[in-house]
Design a protein around this motif. Sequence first.
Motif, PDB file in Angstrom:
ATOM      1  N   ARG A  37      -7.672 -15.579 -13.357  1.00 41.49           N
ATOM      2  CA  ARG A  37      -7.749 -15.754 -11.903  1.00 41.49           C
ATOM      3  C   ARG A  37      -7.796 -14.361 -11.280  1.00 41.49           C
ATOM      4  N   MET A  38      -8.970 -13.957 -10.849  1.00 44.28           N
ATOM      5  CA  MET A  38      -9.233 -12.583 -10.411  1.00 44.28           C
ATOM      6  C   MET A  38      -8.442 -12.154  -9.172  1.00 44.28           C
ATOM      7  N   ILE A  39      -8.046 -13.072  -8.320  1.00 44.49           N
ATOM      8  CA  ILE A  39      -7.398 -12.699  -7.065  1.00 44.49           C
ATOM      9  C   ILE A  39      -6.107 -11.920  -7.318  1.00 44.49           C
ATOM     10  N   TYR A  40      -5.414 -12.240  -8.398  1.00 41.74           N
ATOM     11  CA  TYR A  40      -4.156 -11.545  -8.678  1.00 41.74           C
ATOM     12  C   TYR A  40      -4.408 -10.079  -9.013  1.00 41.74           C
ATOM     13  N   SER A  41      -5.401  -9.827  -9.835  1.00 43.23           N
ATOM     14  CA  SER A  41      -5.705  -8.439 -10.185  1.00 43.23           C
ATOM     15  C   SER A  41      -6.298  -7.684  -8.996  1.00 43.23           C
ATOM     16  N   ILE A  42      -6.977  -8.383  -8.096  1.00 40.70           N
ATOM     17  CA  ILE A  42      -7.511  -7.730  -6.894  1.00 40.70           C
ATOM     18  C   ILE A  42      -6.370  -7.182  -6.048  1.00 40.70           C
ATOM     19  N   TYR A  43      -5.345  -7.994  -5.823  1.00 39.44           N
ATOM     20  CA  TYR A  43      -4.200  -7.509  -5.043  1.00 39.44           C
ATOM     21  C   TYR A  43      -3.480  -6.382  -5.773  1.00 39.44           C
ATOM     22  N   LEU A  44      -3.331  -6.473  -7.076  1.00 36.22           N
ATOM     23  CA  LEU A  44      -2.698  -5.391  -7.834  1.00 36.22           C
ATOM     24  C   LEU A  44      -3.494  -4.100  -7.706  1.00 36.22           C
ATOM     25  N   ASP A  45      -4.815  -4.196  -7.774  1.00 41.52           N
ATOM     26  CA  ASP A  45      -5.672  -3.009  -7.613  1.00 41.52           C
ATOM     27  C   ASP A  45      -5.546  -2.431  -6.211  1.00 41.52           C
ATOM     28  N   ARG A  46      -5.502  -3.283  -5.214  1.00 43.41           N
ATOM     29  CA  ARG A  46      -5.372  -2.804  -3.834  1.00 43.41           C
ATOM     30  C   ARG A  46      -4.075  -2.031  -3.640  1.00 43.41           C
ATOM     31  N   MET A  47      -3.006  -2.549  -4.194  1.00 39.51           N
ATOM     32  CA  MET A  47      -1.718  -1.869  -4.032  1.00 39.51           C
ATOM     33  C   MET A  47      -1.669  -0.560  -4.810  1.00 39.51           C
ATOM     34  N   THR A  48      -2.471  -0.458  -5.859  1.00 43.54           N
ATOM     35  CA  THR A  48      -2.545   0.780  -6.623  1.00 43.54           C
ATOM     36  C   THR A  48      -3.361   1.826  -5.871  1.00 43.54           C
ATOM     37  N   SER A  49      -4.398   1.388  -5.174  1.00 37.58           N
ATOM     38  CA  SER A  49      -5.298   2.333  -4.508  1.00 37.58           C
ATOM     39  C   SER A  49      -4.816   2.765  -3.133  1.00 37.58           C
ATOM     40  N   GLN A  50      -3.841   2.071  -2.574  1.00 41.07           N
ATOM     41  CA  GLN A  50      -3.311   2.422  -1.255  1.00 41.07           C
ATOM     42  C   GLN A  50      -1.823   2.707  -1.358  1.00 41.07           C
ATOM     43  N   ASN A  51      -1.367   3.645  -0.573  1.00 42.84           N
ATOM     44  CA  ASN A  51       0.056   3.925  -0.478  1.00 42.84           C
ATOM     45  C   ASN A  51       0.594   3.170   0.726  1.00 42.84           C
ATOM     46  N   VAL A  52       1.605   2.359   0.510  1.00 41.80           N
ATOM     47  CA  VAL A  52       2.151   1.543   1.596  1.00 41.80           C
ATOM     48  C   VAL A  52       2.622   2.416   2.753  1.00 41.80           C
ATOM     49  N   ASP A  53       3.075   3.625   2.471  1.00 43.79           N
ATOM     50  CA  ASP A  53       3.549   4.518   3.529  1.00 43.79           C
ATOM     51  C   ASP A  53       2.413   5.067   4.391  1.00 43.79           C
ATOM     52  N   ASP A  54       1.183   4.981   3.899  1.00 41.96           N
ATOM     53  CA  ASP A  54       0.030   5.489   4.645  1.00 41.96           C
ATOM     54  C   ASP A  54      -0.623   4.431   5.526  1.00 41.96           C
ATOM     55  N   LEU A  55      -0.136   3.216   5.489  1.00 39.29           N
ATOM     56  CA  LEU A  55      -0.729   2.148   6.294  1.00 39.29           C
ATOM     57  C   LEU A  55      -0.370   2.339   7.758  1.00 39.29           C
ATOM     58  N   PRO A  56      -1.298   2.040   8.656  1.00 42.83           N
ATOM     59  CA  PRO A  56      -0.994   2.158  10.086  1.00 42.83           C
ATOM     60  C   PRO A  56       0.062   1.135  10.511  1.00 42.83           C
ATOM     61  N   ALA A  57       0.744   1.433  11.586  1.00 49.87           N
ATOM     62  CA  ALA A  57       1.816   0.552  12.074  1.00 49.87           C
ATOM     63  C   ALA A  57       1.302  -0.846  12.385  1.00 49.87           C
ATOM     64  N   ASP A  58       0.044  -0.956  12.812  1.00 50.50           N
ATOM     65  CA  ASP A  58      -0.516  -2.262  13.171  1.00 50.50           C
ATOM     66  C   ASP A  58      -1.323  -2.900  12.030  1.00 50.50           C
ATOM     67  N   TRP A  59      -1.082  -2.466  10.805  1.00 56.44           N
ATOM     68  CA  TRP A  59      -1.803  -2.995   9.647  1.00 56.44           C
ATOM     69  C   TRP A  59      -1.622  -4.497   9.562  1.00 56.44           C
ATOM     70  N   ASP A  60      -2.721  -5.213   9.392  1.00 57.11           N
ATOM     71  CA  ASP A  60      -2.675  -6.678   9.349  1.00 57.11           C
ATOM     72  C   ASP A  60      -3.019  -7.256   7.984  1.00 57.11           C
ATOM     73  N   GLY A  61      -3.012  -6.414   6.988  1.00 58.77           N
ATOM     74  CA  GLY A  61      -3.285  -6.880   5.641  1.00 58.77           C
ATOM     75  C   GLY A  61      -4.719  -6.711   5.181  1.00 58.77           C
ATOM     76  N   THR A  62      -5.573  -6.241   6.076  1.00 58.44           N
ATOM     77  CA  THR A  62      -6.969  -6.063   5.686  1.00 58.44           C
ATOM     78  C   THR A  62      -7.123  -4.871   4.762  1.00 58.44           C
ATOM     79  N   PHE A  63      -8.192  -4.906   3.994  1.00 55.79           N
ATOM     80  CA  PHE A  63      -8.497  -3.837   3.043  1.00 55.79           C
ATOM     81  C   PHE A  63      -9.929  -3.414   3.294  1.00 55.79           C
TER      82      PHE A  63
END
Length: 68
Positions: A37-63
Amino acid sequence: MVNEVAAYESALDLYYARDWTGARQAFAALNENDPDRMIYSIYLDRMTSQNVDDLPADWDGTFTHTSK
């Protein structure tokens, strides 16, 4: 299947709450149980490629994809 959907919704809640430590654990467990099920690895990849501390205050989950 019902348990998997509930676990996925819980993982998404953690992701949107910016609890990426918890979200990584949840998506990794889902991915381990259903690696095809590819969706799980997609989210894992997204979290690897982005630093949660660098997300804007109004981040709505988009990538934003930066490459194909």
